[in-house]
Design a protein around this motif. Sequence first.
Motif, PDB file in Angstrom:
ATOM      1  N   ALA A   1     -51.031 -24.016 -26.093  1.00 45.07           N
ATOM      2  CA  ALA A   1     -50.527 -23.948 -27.512  1.00 45.07           C
ATOM      3  C   ALA A   1     -50.918 -24.952 -28.607  1.00 45.07           C
ATOM      4  N   ASP A   2     -50.618 -24.673 -29.607  1.00 47.59           N
ATOM      5  CA  ASP A   2     -50.916 -25.713 -30.847  1.00 47.59           C
ATOM      6  C   ASP A   2     -50.373 -27.004 -30.771  1.00 47.59           C
ATOM      7  N   PRO A   3     -51.194 -28.032 -30.440  1.00 46.71           N
ATOM      8  CA  PRO A   3     -50.608 -29.243 -30.237  1.00 46.71           C
ATOM      9  C   PRO A   3     -49.829 -29.942 -31.212  1.00 46.71           C
ATOM     10  N   SER A   4     -50.218 -29.389 -32.669  1.00 47.64           N
ATOM     11  CA  SER A   4     -49.110 -29.777 -33.675  1.00 47.64           C
ATOM     12  C   SER A   4     -48.017 -29.433 -33.611  1.00 47.64           C
ATOM     13  N   LYS A   5     -47.558 -28.404 -32.833  1.00 45.72           N
ATOM     14  CA  LYS A   5     -46.203 -27.916 -32.643  1.00 45.72           C
ATOM     15  C   LYS A   5     -45.609 -28.400 -31.440  1.00 45.72           C
ATOM     16  N   ILE A   6     -46.121 -28.943 -30.488  1.00 40.19           N
ATOM     17  CA  ILE A   6     -45.855 -29.604 -29.338  1.00 40.19           C
ATOM     18  C   ILE A   6     -45.123 -31.163 -29.854  1.00 40.19           C
ATOM     19  N   THR A   7     -44.064 -31.318 -29.498  1.00 39.74           N
ATOM     20  CA  THR A   7     -43.311 -32.543 -29.704  1.00 39.74           C
ATOM     21  C   THR A   7     -43.044 -33.229 -28.213  1.00 39.74           C
ATOM     22  N   GLU A   8     -43.737 -34.296 -28.175  1.00 39.64           N
ATOM     23  CA  GLU A   8     -43.529 -35.144 -26.826  1.00 39.64           C
ATOM     24  C   GLU A   8     -43.169 -36.530 -27.083  1.00 39.64           C
ATOM     25  N   THR A   9     -42.039 -37.077 -26.698  1.00 39.85           N
ATOM     26  CA  THR A   9     -41.590 -38.318 -26.810  1.00 39.85           C
ATOM     27  C   THR A   9     -41.787 -39.459 -25.520  1.00 39.85           C
ATOM     28  N   THR A  10     -42.219 -40.598 -25.268  1.00 37.84           N
ATOM     29  CA  THR A  10     -42.225 -41.153 -24.342  1.00 37.84           C
ATOM     30  C   THR A  10     -40.883 -41.640 -23.992  1.00 37.84           C
ATOM     31  N   VAL A  11     -39.981 -41.737 -24.894  1.00 42.10           N
ATOM     32  CA  VAL A  11     -38.690 -42.406 -24.411  1.00 42.10           C
ATOM     33  C   VAL A  11     -37.613 -41.489 -24.791  1.00 42.10           C
ATOM     34  N   ASP A  12     -36.841 -41.166 -23.654  1.00 41.95           N
ATOM     35  CA  ASP A  12     -35.902 -39.920 -24.234  1.00 41.95           C
ATOM     36  C   ASP A  12     -34.872 -40.631 -24.834  1.00 41.95           C
ATOM     37  N   ASP A  13     -34.121 -39.744 -26.004  1.00 40.64           N
ATOM     38  CA  ASP A  13     -33.278 -40.086 -26.621  1.00 40.64           C
ATOM     39  C   ASP A  13     -31.935 -40.965 -26.050  1.00 40.64           C
ATOM     40  N   ARG A  14     -31.528 -39.967 -25.042  1.00 35.93           N
ATOM     41  CA  ARG A  14     -30.209 -40.483 -24.420  1.00 35.93           C
ATOM     42  C   ARG A  14     -30.385 -42.149 -24.117  1.00 35.93           C
ATOM     43  N   TYR A  15     -31.371 -42.812 -23.717  1.00 33.88           N
ATOM     44  CA  TYR A  15     -31.730 -43.994 -23.387  1.00 33.88           C
ATOM     45  C   TYR A  15     -31.750 -44.997 -24.589  1.00 33.88           C
ATOM     46  N   SER A  16     -32.208 -44.249 -25.812  1.00 36.31           N
ATOM     47  CA  SER A  16     -32.473 -44.998 -26.943  1.00 36.31           C
ATOM     48  C   SER A  16     -31.119 -45.417 -27.582  1.00 36.31           C
ATOM     49  N   ILE A  17     -30.167 -44.214 -27.371  1.00 32.56           N
ATOM     50  CA  ILE A  17     -28.729 -44.133 -28.082  1.00 32.56           C
ATOM     51  C   ILE A  17     -27.974 -45.141 -27.186  1.00 32.56           C
ATOM     52  N   MET A  18     -28.094 -45.106 -25.750  1.00 32.43           N
ATOM     53  CA  MET A  18     -27.485 -45.999 -24.805  1.00 32.43           C
ATOM     54  C   MET A  18     -27.195 -47.440 -25.339  1.00 32.43           C
ATOM     55  N   PHE A  19     -28.641 -47.586 -25.647  1.00 28.75           N
ATOM     56  CA  PHE A  19     -28.696 -49.396 -26.069  1.00 28.75           C
ATOM     57  C   PHE A  19     -28.777 -49.660 -27.673  1.00 28.75           C
ATOM     58  N   SER A  20     -28.269 -48.758 -28.219  1.00 26.99           N
ATOM     59  CA  SER A  20     -28.333 -48.876 -29.841  1.00 26.99           C
ATOM     60  C   SER A  20     -27.389 -49.596 -30.291  1.00 26.99           C
ATOM     61  N   ASP A  21     -27.477 -50.426 -31.203  1.00 25.30           N
ATOM     62  CA  ASP A  21     -26.479 -51.197 -31.930  1.00 25.30           C
ATOM     63  C   ASP A  21     -25.252 -50.392 -32.604  1.00 25.30           C
ATOM     64  N   GLU A  22     -25.541 -49.231 -33.118  1.00 22.27           N
ATOM     65  CA  GLU A  22     -24.761 -48.529 -33.875  1.00 22.27           C
ATOM     66  C   GLU A  22     -23.459 -47.736 -32.820  1.00 22.27           C
ATOM     67  N   ASN A  23     -24.057 -47.587 -31.552  1.00 24.58           N
ATOM     68  CA  ASN A  23     -23.223 -47.135 -30.574  1.00 24.58           C
ATOM     69  C   ASN A  23     -21.941 -48.084 -30.132  1.00 24.58           C
ATOM     70  N   PRO A  24     -20.729 -47.700 -30.382  1.00 22.79           N
ATOM     71  CA  PRO A  24     -19.816 -48.612 -29.845  1.00 22.79           C
ATOM     72  C   PRO A  24     -19.562 -49.047 -28.255  1.00 22.79           C
ATOM     73  N   ASN A  25     -20.018 -47.805 -27.725  1.00 18.13           N
ATOM     74  CA  ASN A  25     -19.842 -47.539 -26.265  1.00 18.13           C
ATOM     75  C   ASN A  25     -21.434 -48.226 -25.585  1.00 18.13           C
ATOM     76  N   ALA A  26     -22.281 -48.774 -26.191  1.00 19.72           N
ATOM     77  CA  ALA A  26     -23.278 -49.055 -25.691  1.00 19.72           C
ATOM     78  C   ALA A  26     -23.260 -50.341 -24.737  1.00 19.72           C
ATOM     79  N   CYS A  27     -24.213 -50.415 -24.184  1.00 22.46           N
ATOM     80  CA  CYS A  27     -24.251 -51.486 -23.058  1.00 22.46           C
ATOM     81  C   CYS A  27     -24.072 -53.004 -23.768  1.00 22.46           C
ATOM     82  N   SER A  28     -23.238 -53.756 -23.072  1.00 19.92           N
ATOM     83  CA  SER A  28     -22.927 -54.978 -23.839  1.00 19.92           C
ATOM     84  C   SER A  28     -23.601 -56.113 -23.294  1.00 19.92           C
ATOM     85  N   VAL A  29     -24.561 -55.982 -22.510  1.00 16.68           N
ATOM     86  CA  VAL A  29     -25.430 -57.074 -21.720  1.00 16.68           C
ATOM     87  C   VAL A  29     -26.733 -57.359 -22.513  1.00 16.68           C
ATOM     88  N   MET A  30     -26.959 -56.328 -23.381  1.00 21.46           N
ATOM     89  CA  MET A  30     -27.850 -56.615 -24.449  1.00 21.46           C
ATOM     90  C   MET A  30     -27.495 -57.654 -25.522  1.00 21.46           C
TER      91      MET A  30
END
Length: 149
Positions: free
Chosen positions: A120-149
């Motif tokens: 398939a056309d590689p410009s249409k393929i979107t691959e991310t190395t980090v899953d969005d769930r994990y980046s949201i889990m440790f985000s400062d904007e998320n009130p339920n984020a991990c407090s260990v950070m």
Amino acid sequence: MGVEGTLDYISDLLSNMKKKKKKQTQTVALKIRMDCEGCARKVKKVLSGVKGAKSVDVDLKQQKATVTGYVDPKKVLAAAQTTKKKVELWPYVPYTMVANPYVAQAYDKKAPPNHVRKVADPSKITETTVDDRYSIMFSDENPNACSVM
């Protein structure tokens, strides 16, 4: 309307019912694992037996079989699989037909010269190395984020 008119009417009805779509000539290319001339003969014999096959070409060096005629690609693939060989539709295209022939998915060292794998056309393929769930889990904007950070 006499007997002759009735016969013409009935023959017209029957001829209209028997009309079928004409199949178009197709060329089906397969990649088949073949080790020797005996394997190539076996594959050619099986593929020649497919209904509608007009010509069968087997290239042992490229591990390729080409069937031309009024054939269905699924039936040709199924017939080739009866040989107990590893079979797939021909995966290679000329490298000029691919937008970016040097991406990891397209390059294949087993491909014939000047060919790459069809991807398939590689410009249409979107691959991310980090899953969005994990980046949201440790985000400062998320009130339920991990407090260990």
